[in-house]
Design an enzyme around this catalytic site. Structure first.
Site, PDB file in Angstrom:
ATOM      1  N   GLU A 139       8.958   1.138   3.307  1.00 43.94           N
ATOM      2  CA  GLU A 139       8.858   2.450   2.671  1.00 43.94           C
ATOM      3  C   GLU A 139       9.671   2.444   1.375  1.00 43.94           C
ATOM      4  OE1 GLU A 139      10.052   7.052   3.975  1.00 43.94           O
ATOM      5  OE2 GLU A 139      10.979   5.327   4.971  1.00 43.94           O
TER       6      GLU A 139
ATOM      7  N   LYS B  42       3.112  10.742   3.579  1.00 42.33           N
ATOM      8  CA  LYS B  42       3.951  11.051   4.737  1.00 42.33           C
ATOM      9  C   LYS B  42       3.838  12.518   5.149  1.00 42.33           C
ATOM     10  CE  LYS B  42       8.684  10.112   6.328  1.00 42.33           C
ATOM     11  NZ  LYS B  42      10.028   9.694   5.856  1.00 42.33           N
TER      12      LYS B  42
ATOM     13  N   CYS C 252       8.054   5.646   8.697  1.00 38.02           N
ATOM     14  CA  CYS C 252       9.442   5.896   9.072  1.00 38.02           C
ATOM     15  C   CYS C 252       9.600   7.040  10.080  1.00 38.02           C
ATOM     16  CB  CYS C 252      10.266   6.144   7.811  1.00 38.02           C
ATOM     17  SG  CYS C 252      12.052   5.934   8.040  1.00 38.02           S
TER      18      CYS C 252
END
Length: 265
Positions: free
Chosen positions: A42, A112, A150
């Site tokens: 990321e 995300k 994540c």
């Protein structure tokens, strides 16, 4: 039928050109080891020690120079690549974005959904959360690869949503911030997502100071096929279609379940 996948971990900084240079070196190493798919961390294109205006000021569109260089390098090396970057969102913030590169072009994009507003961090100050949407899957060697990022790992419905869309491999770039019990959480949750969804998980984390390292490739039974520690490096493993099919026969959890996941728009 098989797919050779690689995890590549390093510590991105504020010099985007240097970060891309490092990634091209890692991609070259992965190609030398026979990889066909490489997952990078990321925010691999740019990372600063704090989530502040530096992430916004340095953001690039998907056709910007960093992705263009990585796409060109991945094509020259014969690789498909998943990498994270800070993309302008148009409202003074950024999207925390993953791109899948294949044949020199962008094949899939994920922005995300779950922002890291936890453990004393406030990602939403500078990042705009994307709305859940139909996943874009990367297809390679008969495998369908879904992407998540994540903090998404802490939400099991994220992975299940990808699996319901047809993913049998999860690419998971991360900057899993170090802290008390964080490596324990990372390793436990990676294994859980693999086991409960009977999927391969290919997870690439940043190393210190931004991340915890411990990148790993897990099979559908949660067995580590490749694992890295705290240092920069590349790990490679072969994903086997027969293994996936066998595990899903032994443990038909996806067909036996009586609940469905729906996005909360």
């Amino acid at each position: 039928m098989s797919l050779t996948a690689a995890i590549a971990q390093f510590a991105p900084g504020e010099d985007k050109a240097a970060n891309v240079d490092t990634m091209i070196g890692l991609l070259t190493r992965a190609a030398e080891l026979g990889a066909q798919l490489v997952v990078l961390p990321e925010f691999a294109v740019f990372t600063a020690p704090a989530m502040d205006d530096r992430f916004v000021d340095s953001a690039e569109p998907l056709d910007g120079p960093s992705v263009t260089r990585l796409a060109r390098a991945s094509a020259e090396l014969g690789l498909s690549v998943v990498v994270g970057l800070n993309e302008p969102a148009g409202d003074g913030r950024i999207h925390n974005t993953l791109v899948a590169l294949q044949d020199g072009a962008i094949a899939a994009v994920y922005r995300k959904v779950h922002l890291y507003d936890a453990f004393g961090y406030k990602e939403s100050d500078r990042v705009l959360a994307a709305d859940p949407s139909t996943p874009q899957l990367l297809e390679l060697n008969g495998f369908r690869i879904g992407m998540q990022t994540c903090y998404d790992l802490r939400f099991p419905e994220t992975t299940r949503w990808l699996v319901d869309a047809g993913a049998d491999v999860i690419a998971l770039p991360a900057e899993w911030v170090p802290g008390p019990l964080k490596e324990y959480h990372w390793n436990t949750l990676l294994r859980a997502r693999a086991i409960e969804n009977t999927v391969y998980v290919v997870a690439a984390d940043q190393i210190a100071p931004g991340g915890s390292g411990n990148s790993a490739i897990l099979d559908p039974m949660g067995i580590p096929l490749a694992a890295l520690g705290e240092a920069e490096g590349v790990g490679v493993a072969v994903l086997e279609r027969d293994r996936l099919d066998t595990v899903r026969t032994i443990n038909p959890a996806l067909t036996l379940r009586r609940y469905r996941v729906e996005p909360d728009h």
